[in-house]
Design a protein around this motif. Sequence first.
Motif, PDB file in Angstrom:
ATOM      1  N   ASN A   1       0.446   3.937  -2.868  1.00 59.59           N
ATOM      2  CA  ASN A   1      -0.072   5.263  -2.550  1.00 59.59           C
ATOM      3  C   ASN A   1       0.926   6.355  -2.906  1.00 59.59           C
ATOM      4  O   ASN A   1       0.526   7.438  -3.374  1.00 59.59           O
ATOM      5  CB  ASN A   1      -0.443   5.347  -1.067  1.00 59.59           C
ATOM      6  CG  ASN A   1      -1.338   6.531  -0.782  1.00 59.59           C
ATOM      7  OD1 ASN A   1      -2.493   6.558  -1.201  1.00 59.59           O
ATOM      8  ND2 ASN A   1      -0.813   7.530  -0.086  1.00 59.59           N
ATOM      9  N   ASN A   2       2.211   6.116  -2.696  1.00 56.56           N
ATOM     10  CA  ASN A   2       3.210   7.102  -3.114  1.00 56.56           C
ATOM     11  C   ASN A   2       3.198   7.280  -4.627  1.00 56.56           C
ATOM     12  O   ASN A   2       3.362   8.399  -5.136  1.00 56.56           O
ATOM     13  CB  ASN A   2       4.595   6.675  -2.649  1.00 56.56           C
ATOM     14  CG  ASN A   2       4.783   6.824  -1.150  1.00 56.56           C
ATOM     15  OD1 ASN A   2       4.042   7.553  -0.493  1.00 56.56           O
ATOM     16  ND2 ASN A   2       5.760   6.125  -0.591  1.00 56.56           N
TER      17      ASN A   2
ATOM     18  N   SER B   1      -3.572  11.651   0.476  1.00 55.00           N
ATOM     19  CA  SER B   1      -2.408  12.511   0.575  1.00 55.00           C
ATOM     20  C   SER B   1      -2.701  13.675   1.501  1.00 55.00           C
ATOM     21  O   SER B   1      -3.797  14.223   1.494  1.00 55.00           O
ATOM     22  CB  SER B   1      -2.044  13.053  -0.815  1.00 55.00           C
ATOM     23  OG  SER B   1      -0.991  13.990  -0.747  1.00 55.00           O
TER      24      SER B   1
ATOM     25  N   PHE C   1       0.815  -1.209   0.000  1.00 58.38           N
ATOM     26  CA  PHE C   1       0.000   0.000   0.000  1.00 58.38           C
ATOM     27  C   PHE C   1       0.854   1.266   0.000  1.00 58.38           C
ATOM     28  O   PHE C   1       0.537   2.245  -0.680  1.00 58.38           O
ATOM     29  CB  PHE C   1      -0.938   0.012   1.207  1.00 58.38           C
ATOM     30  CG  PHE C   1      -1.721   1.290   1.325  1.00 58.38           C
ATOM     31  CD1 PHE C   1      -2.686   1.617   0.385  1.00 58.38           C
ATOM     32  CD2 PHE C   1      -1.473   2.184   2.354  1.00 58.38           C
ATOM     33  CE1 PHE C   1      -3.397   2.808   0.472  1.00 58.38           C
ATOM     34  CE2 PHE C   1      -2.175   3.369   2.458  1.00 58.38           C
ATOM     35  CZ  PHE C   1      -3.143   3.680   1.514  1.00 58.38           C
ATOM     36  N   THR C   2       1.966   1.257   0.749  1.00 58.67           N
ATOM     37  CA  THR C   2       2.817   2.442   0.809  1.00 58.67           C
ATOM     38  C   THR C   2       3.342   2.803  -0.570  1.00 58.67           C
ATOM     39  O   THR C   2       3.280   3.966  -0.996  1.00 58.67           O
ATOM     40  CB  THR C   2       3.989   2.219   1.780  1.00 58.67           C
ATOM     41  OG1 THR C   2       3.472   1.961   3.084  1.00 58.67           O
ATOM     42  CG2 THR C   2       4.894   3.438   1.824  1.00 58.67           C
TER      43      THR C   2
ATOM     44  N   THR D   1      -9.059   6.485  -4.604  1.00 55.75           N
ATOM     45  CA  THR D   1      -8.051   5.469  -4.894  1.00 55.75           C
ATOM     46  C   THR D   1      -6.672   5.827  -4.357  1.00 55.75           C
ATOM     47  O   THR D   1      -5.691   5.133  -4.643  1.00 55.75           O
ATOM     48  CB  THR D   1      -7.971   5.219  -6.409  1.00 55.75           C
ATOM     49  OG1 THR D   1      -7.760   6.453  -7.098  1.00 55.75           O
ATOM     50  CG2 THR D   1      -9.260   4.573  -6.910  1.00 55.75           C
ATOM     51  N   GLY D   2      -6.569   6.894  -3.583  1.00 61.88           N
ATOM     52  CA  GLY D   2      -5.312   7.269  -2.958  1.00 61.88           C
ATOM     53  C   GLY D   2      -5.553   8.398  -1.971  1.00 61.88           C
ATOM     54  O   GLY D   2      -6.574   9.087  -2.033  1.00 61.88           O
TER      55      GLY D   2
ATOM     56  N   PHE E   1       0.544   6.869  -6.439  1.00 66.20           N
ATOM     57  CA  PHE E   1      -0.677   7.634  -6.677  1.00 66.20           C
ATOM     58  C   PHE E   1      -0.423   9.133  -6.570  1.00 66.20           C
ATOM     59  O   PHE E   1      -0.842   9.909  -7.446  1.00 66.20           O
ATOM     60  CB  PHE E   1      -1.763   7.226  -5.675  1.00 66.20           C
ATOM     61  CG  PHE E   1      -2.973   8.128  -5.696  1.00 66.20           C
ATOM     62  CD1 PHE E   1      -4.007   7.897  -6.575  1.00 66.20           C
ATOM     63  CD2 PHE E   1      -3.053   9.224  -4.838  1.00 66.20           C
ATOM     64  CE1 PHE E   1      -5.110   8.746  -6.618  1.00 66.20           C
ATOM     65  CE2 PHE E   1      -4.148  10.074  -4.868  1.00 66.20           C
ATOM     66  CZ  PHE E   1      -5.179   9.833  -5.756  1.00 66.20           C
TER      67      PHE E   1
ATOM     68  N   GLY F   1      -4.133  -2.158   1.367  1.00 66.63           N
ATOM     69  CA  GLY F   1      -4.772  -1.074   0.635  1.00 66.63           C
ATOM     70  C   GLY F   1      -6.287  -1.148   0.685  1.00 66.63           C
ATOM     71  O   GLY F   1      -6.862  -1.598   1.676  1.00 66.63           O
TER      72      GLY F   1
ATOM     73  N   THR G   1      -5.218  -0.101  -6.820  1.00 72.87           N
ATOM     74  CA  THR G   1      -5.944  -0.709  -5.692  1.00 72.87           C
ATOM     75  C   THR G   1      -6.200  -2.197  -5.898  1.00 72.87           C
ATOM     76  O   THR G   1      -6.818  -2.834  -5.041  1.00 72.87           O
ATOM     77  CB  THR G   1      -7.297  -0.004  -5.467  1.00 72.87           C
ATOM     78  OG1 THR G   1      -8.191  -0.315  -6.546  1.00 72.87           O
ATOM     79  CG2 THR G   1      -7.120   1.506  -5.383  1.00 72.87           C
TER      80      THR G   1
END
Length: 361
Positions: free
Chosen positions: A71-72, A112, A67-68, A109-110, A74, A238, A173
């Motif tokens: 997401n980064n 921040s 997930f990390t 989907t992300g 993303f 995620g 995802t």
Amino acid sequence: MPRIAGVAAAFPPRSYPQSEITELLGPIITNNPTKMALVRRLHANSKVDRRHLVMPYDWYKDSDLNFTLANNTFIVAAVDLAEEAVQGALDKAGLVPSDVDFIVFTSVTGISAPSVDALLALRMGFRSDVKRMPMFGLGCVAGAAGIARVNDYLCGHPGEVGLLISVELCSLTVQRGDDSMGNLVASGLFGDGSAAVVMVGAERARGMPVTGPDVIDTRSRLYPGTREVLGFNPSESGFRIVLTAGVADVIDEHFDNDVVGLLTEHRLGVSDIEVWMAHPGGPRVLNSFSSALGLPEGALDVSWKSMAEKGNMSSASILHVLAETLELQRFGQGDLGLLFALGPGVCAEIVLLKWPEAAGQ
């Protein structure tokens, strides 16, 4: 009445045929031959011909993805795609970043913080006093809901400019080793993309060329007892999709009453609507929309086209349908349109539109 002044979509440069994506994602999701055969059938029946993926094909095969990292990825890609979509929408409206007073950003989907809209504002040179409202959790309904919420703001600030931004990178995802029916179906539907909508208040619209419709009214609905029908369950890997056949059942049971109710308030009926824009949630969803409302053949052709070419891009899809509609169709003064979507909750958002004098000219 606030007016839609510019709409644009942006996509990752990589687009793959559905058959290739099936062979990419299938082994990532399941090593069960029976389930793999089901994946192929579901993908083939999805009415999706191809989709954009934000990362190169082989990137998704990495078993160490988490997930990390997703997401980064993303955050970086979302800012780039948002910039392209926003610049396109501003150009169509004849405006620049410093004209914008209010921004709504949506994605499911992300995540921040600072939010993507803040990162984008710093990059594109939006004013330091621009008002921002990031939204998360609305899923597929957020494109329609975002138009409605920007409309709400502009009704109270008629001289100002509002901006809606959607970025959905659904491929990030995809859950490895999850052969649940929801994940199997989702793996054949969802694609990556971004879209932006520039809207102006009634006073600001008077001094601008007409490029889009006015927002006449909106309606929001949250349906009790539907929590488990659609959504995401956060996990250490995620966002795990929740997707059931109950979405179409909600449409069959409720949607016509809500549309008819909104139209009746304006002394209108379904037959008065010339332009239909539905979120392309999947074949059964689009068929249910048509059936529930008794729509004429071809009424949702743009939605079907969007789904075939791009897949379901969550909140960005209905905005892509709007952009394609404005690009492909011609409008006369007084033409009426209805734009709508469903999302987790289950909830619905309906937007009634009207083309003013000089529209499409």
